[in-house]
Enzyme design. Structure first.
Site, PDB file in Angstrom:
ATOM      1  CG  HIS A   1       0.187  -3.863   5.528  1.00 26.43           C
ATOM      2  ND1 HIS A   1      -0.701  -3.497   4.556  1.00 26.43           N
ATOM      3  CD2 HIS A   1       0.662  -5.079   5.180  1.00 26.43           C
ATOM      4  CE1 HIS A   1      -0.765  -4.451   3.647  1.00 26.43           C
ATOM      5  NE2 HIS A   1       0.047  -5.437   4.000  1.00 26.43           N
TER       6      HIS A   1
ATOM      7  CD  GLU B   1      -0.903   0.544   4.535  1.00 29.50           C
ATOM      8  OE1 GLU B   1      -0.142  -0.441   4.518  1.00 29.50           O
ATOM      9  OE2 GLU B   1      -2.144   0.448   4.511  1.00 29.50           O
TER      10      GLU B   1
ATOM     11  CD  GLU C   1      -2.002  -3.288   9.497  1.00 27.08           C
ATOM     12  OE1 GLU C   1      -1.713  -2.104   9.263  1.00 27.08           O
ATOM     13  OE2 GLU C   1      -2.677  -3.999   8.745  1.00 27.08           O
TER      14      GLU C   1
ATOM     15  CG  HIS D   1      -1.911  -1.129   1.182  1.00 26.58           C
ATOM     16  ND1 HIS D   1      -2.301  -1.849   2.296  1.00 26.58           N
ATOM     17  CD2 HIS D   1      -2.584  -1.654   0.134  1.00 26.58           C
ATOM     18  CE1 HIS D   1      -3.179  -2.764   1.927  1.00 26.58           C
ATOM     19  NE2 HIS D   1      -3.374  -2.671   0.625  1.00 26.58           N
TER      20      HIS D   1
HETATM   21 ZN   LIG Z   1      -1.828  -1.773   4.379  1.00 23.98          ZN
END
Ligand SMILES: [Zn+2]
Length: 1126
Positions: free
Chosen positions: A949, A855, A1034, A852
């Site tokens: 992420h 990010e 994350e 992504h």
């Molecule tokens: Zn992500």
């Protein structure tokens, strides 16, 4: 009384109650006399010796029995007195649970049949019902079925002047009205008009009647039918008039609740489109705006201001974004466009679809004065429960691999370390193709007009076709022809000659002080001469020679010249040729702490009021477009009255800037390429600012329904003046930051069939400290694809004979960028069979990141991991000896290059393509998955897979893993679940991390497999490749609320540290998973306490975020699947 006395009393009372009940049951109540005697005894007992609370509890329980005979026409005065024992809470609850409501309602009905009905009886009954009603969830239905609605309404109609009776009747009516079916039927019966007869202009009399009537009216108006009726009968202007009247006369604010009641009615009427129109036509905006402004100084009137603001926001006419189309301004032709895919859908939309503005009533039932965040979190939580995978077959590992080994065999070349010629390929770096474009450094577009266009840029700035830069050639020699671009007060880039250190200097060749007089020396100045000139200027004070610190020392992986080299082979859809200063200079993390910002009370409200002022005073609005990518050769307005914007560089994504007021700008972000949404990430440049002026920036097309910007996260800013003063860094900045729903929206057709959606504004204010500065703003610390390539080259230089490191190109992306694949491990100590065997049999760890693009924090974590892995510490050495690392550091280079937030050039979220990636449309995913499939096929599936992420809505760093058992527990699929056996190994790594990494929070981890995540890397690698330890890690974009960094915003230092700690944790995992020590890590697997921890976390989500939202407009729809975390 002594405890035993109470007990005695109770037992006697209970006994008597038992007798009563028997009477009741055996239908012997015809003999009411006995019943009455018993009740009298009970009464006596309670009155004489009952302890207070006992008395009340029993008092209400008894009313049922006492009322029974009374209901049958044998009513005595004293029994009703007993009934009327004041009470609430639990006592009423008991009464309701014993069926008391029904009896009371029947009494109302039977009482109404007497003619005339006993006023006293009706008064008493309604007083009771008013008390009992709110505690009985089915009160509305019961009342309707009993036919009590009409009794109360008729009573009201006949006793409008009888205030004593009116009040309890209105109170009951208020409860009736909260049921939506009742509300419609009451509306039909003229109750709206009845209420308007009672409410009226300011008067000190009967304020409590007024209050209840307004509440009742408010409840009735929640029904759209009633709201329409009210609009038709022109009640909107009446309500506005009443509100103004009370506002004017209630100078001591004694009747805030009445004023709030009037607003409550308006709030509900304006839930329908007609109501909003009537409100606008009646000049409602101006009235509420003016009254609110007058209320502002009085803090106790906040609820009025908040409700007014809510109404005004709702009625603010919806508008489309100020763009020709919401489709991305750049288009990339795909190799093939699958029919029915997102790109085909997007470009098949009817013409003019963007002109349709969503007018839907998506503002229904927004109760937003406060606590909205909590509700939203609750919703999320519910949604998540719905989302849990319940199909056991989908949770079990898939045994067969869809692809034959023959096909996978070509991936063997990426695993040379497993083959005989492991040493080949470790020295050559794959050569990247050179670009044919000139590269421009720096990027500032224009000079303030008073300065003559000066310095030509140095040679890198306009490398012509085929020209090769000479790293050692003096960059001081100016290029023969001035570059066609202007620069920020003429910064030049120079480089020392002595070669020992590679340090860059950036000097303003023409400092502002001297700008007026001396023309800059341009052609032919030898290095010494210029240096002398600069030395003189240095004494001249402000703006004199400035040196960039030796960033090479502070940033071992950074090299500006190398960066420019890398940019040349980076391909962007818009064909960017400029380089942003921050990426060029590099970022040295500040040493000071950056605290999570405490939100100032009322910020959001103030901002919203400023927005509303635009409607009320339209003449104050400039509406001047100062930057617009939709116009070919984007205009640069340079009249000294406006800021200058630019984002035409890697990862930049500003589409349009509109100067709204002198110091206020509306900014529109570009959509991800080949899509019409997904904007949240931003990165742009601002120049031409005035020192000390209070600028406000509004990014008006954000999409997520909430943001950490409401919870203390600040934007990032990089000042070039600061950088050349020796502080090259991104800093958290901005005040008055908030994030709220605005009046821009798109149609449901444009949104691809979903209900039309409102956009959100992210606003922040700031003042600039330097004249003639160029500043950059970003959502998070930028990390471009070119930065990655530079870092990888620098990392290669760290290779020692002990390190085995190889860079391969996994594949080309759609945009023509290469996707690097790294292999890092330790060289075998010798060529002995044992050593080679150990070398080849090391377990694999597979890491990936940045699928992504928005990010960027994931890349910083990856940088920390890579730097650690290439380090010289004994730990790093052990780690390399323990594993073979396979790393795809950027799964979505195209998205990163082009400033996307979520997608690749295919217009799709690549982390939703893992189940069946297309080699044409999702090459990086397709080939990464193939690598894993190859490993599985040769029985070498990795021990750990982790995809890095960033998380925009949570704090801390945490992991998502996959556990069949924990998923099953969450769903309560009973039977089979207890039979499941599962190794708890998936918990070890996060547990280790929580013990050693301060930013990491075990409580935020989850191991549940969601349906919406079935095509993500984590779930597919777990299920199809059979990797038990398959994770998404994350990292917060905001900061931490626990551990050592509690209360601080996250910075690159902490992110890189996280990446390094991930490595150390792997080493500990190695020790724990080695067979010898397997028994010693039971303490790490204390699942039960972890689960309790997790559960607590869920229930304490409410406290997760401080309640500082005033007025956040909750979005009632849980749309946008991409809001999901990964
Ligand atoms: Zn992500």
């Amino acid at each position: 009384p002594a405890p035993d006395l109470i007990f005695q009393c109770n037992s006697r009372v209970l006994m008597l109650l038992g007798q009563l009940e028997r009477l009741n049951r055996e239908a012997m109540l015809a003999d009411a006399e006995i019943g009455r005697q018993i009740t009298a005894k009970i009464l006596h007992l309670i009155q004489t010796q009952g302890e207070k609370s006992t008395k009340h509890i029993l008092g209400y329980t008894m009313t049922i029995y006492l009322l029974e005979p009374f209901w049958k026409g044998q009513w005595e005065n004293n029994s009703l007195q007993c009934v009327c024992v004041p009470g609430g809470g639990r006592r009423v609850g008991v009464f309701v649970s014993k069926g008391g409501t029904g009896i009371l309602l029947q009494l109302v009905l039977s009482g109404s049949k007497e003619s005339p009905p006993s006023e006293e009886l009706m008064l008493q009954l309604h007083s009771l019902l008013a008390k009992v009603g709110p505690k009985d969830r089915k009160f509305g239905v019961k009342a309707r079925l009993n036919g009590a609605l009409n009794v109360t309404v008729n009573l009201l109609k006949q006793n409008l002047q009888n205030h004593k009776l009116l009040l309890p009747c209105l109170q009951v009516l208020r409860v009736y009205s909260s049921n939506s079916v009742n509300a419609v039927s009451l509306g039909k019966n003229g109750v709206l008009e009845l209420m308007f007869k009672i409410i009226g202009p300011y008067s000190k009399k009967n304020t409590s009647l007024l209050k209840v009537s307004l509440d009742t009216l408010g409840a009735l108006l929640k029904s759209k039918t009633n709201a329409r009726r009210a609009v038709d009968r022109a009640h909107v202007p009446v309500l506005l008039y009443i509100y103004q009247d009370w506002h004017r006369n209630d100078t001591r604010h004694r009747h805030m609740l009445i004023r709030k009641g009037v607003l409550g009615c308006l709030k509900n009427i304006t839930n329908i489109k007609l109501g909003r129109k009537a409100f606008i036509d009646a000049d409602g905006m101006r009235i509420l705006y003016n009254t609110s402004t007058e209320c502002l100084p009085v803090r106790t009137l906040d609820p009025l201001i908040n409700t007014s603001s809510l109404i005004m926001r709702k009625c603010f006419p919806k508008n489309r974004l100020p763009l020709p189309t919401i489709k991305s301004v750049f288009h990339h032709q795909l190799p093939h466009v699958p029919a029915g895919g997102p790109v085909a859908q997007l470009y098949n939309q009817p013409l003019g679809v963007d002109d349709v503005v969503d007018e839907s009533d998506d503002n229904d039932d927004v109760e937003t004065e406060n606590d909205t965040e909590n509700e939203e979190e609750d919703k999320d939580h519910h949604a998540r429960n719905d989302d849990i995978e319940t199909d056991i077959n989908k949770l079990r590992p898939k045994e067969t691999h869809s692809r034959p080994f023959e096909e996978l065999k070509i991936y063997e070349r990426f695993f040379l370390e497993l083959s005989e010629d492991f040493q080949s390929g470790v020295t050559a770096t794959p050569a990247a193709p050179k670009s044919q474009r000139p590269i421009i450094v720096p990027t500032a577009q224009a000079l303030p007009p008073k300065y003559p266009t000066a310095a030509p840029l140095q040679e890198e700035c306009h490398l012509a076709k085929g020209e090769q830069p000479h790293p050692e050639a003096s960059p001081l020699a100016p290029a023969p022809t001035p570059a066609p671009v202007h620069t920020l007060d003429t910064i030049n880039i120079t480089k020392d000659h002595d070669g020992c250190c590679d340090h860059s200097q950036v000097r303003p060749q023409q400092p502002p002080l001297l700008a007026g007089g001396v023309a800059a020396q341009q052609g032919g100045g030898a290095e010494e001469t210029l240096a002398e000139e600069w030395a003189e200027e240095e004494e001249g004070g402000e703006g004199a020679v400035l040196e960039v610190p030796d960033t090479a020392l502070l940033l071992p992986l950074h090299d500006p010249d190398l960066y420019v080299e890398m940019v040349k082979s980076t391909r962007s859809v818009p064909q960017y040729s400029e380089v942003a200063y921050p990426d060029y200079f590099g970022h040295v993390a500040p040493t000071f702490r950056e605290h999570i910002l405490e939100r100032v009370y009322g910020v959001q409200r103030t901002k919203i009021f400023q927005d509303i002022e635009r409607l009320i005073h339209p003449n104050d609005i400039l509406d001047k477009v100062v930057y617009d990518l939709d116009i070919q050769s984007c205009p640069v307005i340079d009249d000294g009255e406006s800021l200058k914007f630019n984002s035409q560089f890697e990862s930049g994504n500003l589409r349009k800037a509109i100067q709204a007021r002198k110091f206020e700008y509306d900014l529109v972000l570009n959509s991800d390429i080949n899509s019409n949404h997904y904007h949240q990430w931003f990165y742009f440049e601002v120049s031409g600012m005035r020192v000390g002026a209070p600028y406000r920036f509004n990014i008006i097309n954000c999409e997520k329904s909430n943001s950490q910007f409401n919870y203390g996260m600040q934007v990032l800013m990089y000042s070039v003046q600061e950088a050349i003063s020796g502080r090259p860094r991104w800093v958290r900045t901005g005040t008055d930051i908030c994030y709220y729903k605005n009046h821009f929206s798109r149609s449901s057709i444009a949104a691809g069939g979903q209900k039309g959606k409102s956009y959100y504004t992210m606003t922040f204010s700031m003042t600039f400290n330097h004249k003639d500065d160029v500043c950059y703003f970003a959502y998070h610390y930028p990390y471009t694809y070119s930065t990655l390539k530079m870092h990888l080259q620098k990392l290669e230089a760290l290779r020692t004979p002990q390190i085995y490191m190889r860079q391969d190109i996994l594949c080309e992306t759609l945009g023509g960028n290469s996707c690097p694949l790294l292999t890092i491990t330790a060289m075998p100590e010798s060529t002995s069979n044992d050593q080679i065997c150990q070398f080849r049999n090391r377990p694999l760890v597979f890491l990936s990141s940045r699928v992504h693009p928005g990010e960027t924090n994931a890349s910083w974590v990856m940088k920390g991991t890579l730097e650690f892995l290439m380090g010289s510490s004994p730990l790093a050495h052990s780690l390399r000896e323990a594993y073979i690392f396979k790393i795809v550091p950027m799964l979505n280079p195209d998205g990163v290059v082009n400033g996307n937030h979520r997608c690749s050039l295919s217009g799709e979220d690549l982390n939703r393509q893992w189940q069946s990636p297309s080699p044409e449309l999702h090459p990086t995913i397709y080939h990464t998955k193939s690598l894993l499939q190859y490993l599985a096929a040769i029985q070498r599936a990795p021990l750990v897979f982790c995809d890095y992420h960033g998380h925009s809505r949570k704090k801390n760093v945490f992991m998502y893993g996959c556990s069949l058992k924990e998923t099953v527990w969450q769903t309560n699929i009973s039977a089979t679940s207890c039979e499941l056996h599962e190794d708890l190994g998936y918990r070890t790594l996060p547990k280790i991390l929580s013990q050693m990494a301060p930013a990491f929070s075990m409580a935020s981890c989850s191991f549940v497999v969601e349906r919406s995540k079935e095509a993500t890397a984590r779930v597919v690698v777990w299920r199809e490749i059979g990797v038990q330890r398959s994770y998404t890690m994350e990292s917060t974009l905001c900061g931490c609320d626990q551990g050592k960094y509690k209360g601080l915003q996250i910075g690159t230092r902490e992110l890189e540290e996280m990446g390094a700690q991930f490595c150390v944790a792997l080493l500990r995992l190695k020790r724990l998973t080695s067979p010898l020590e397997l028994r010693n890590h039971a303490h790490l697997l204390d699942v039960e306490s972890d689960l309790i921890e997790t559960r607590c976390k869920v229930s304490s989500l409410l406290e997760d975020e401080p309640q500082m939202i005033d007025l956040l407009n909750r979005n009632t729809h849980t749309h946008t699947h991409w809001l999901a975390v990964n």
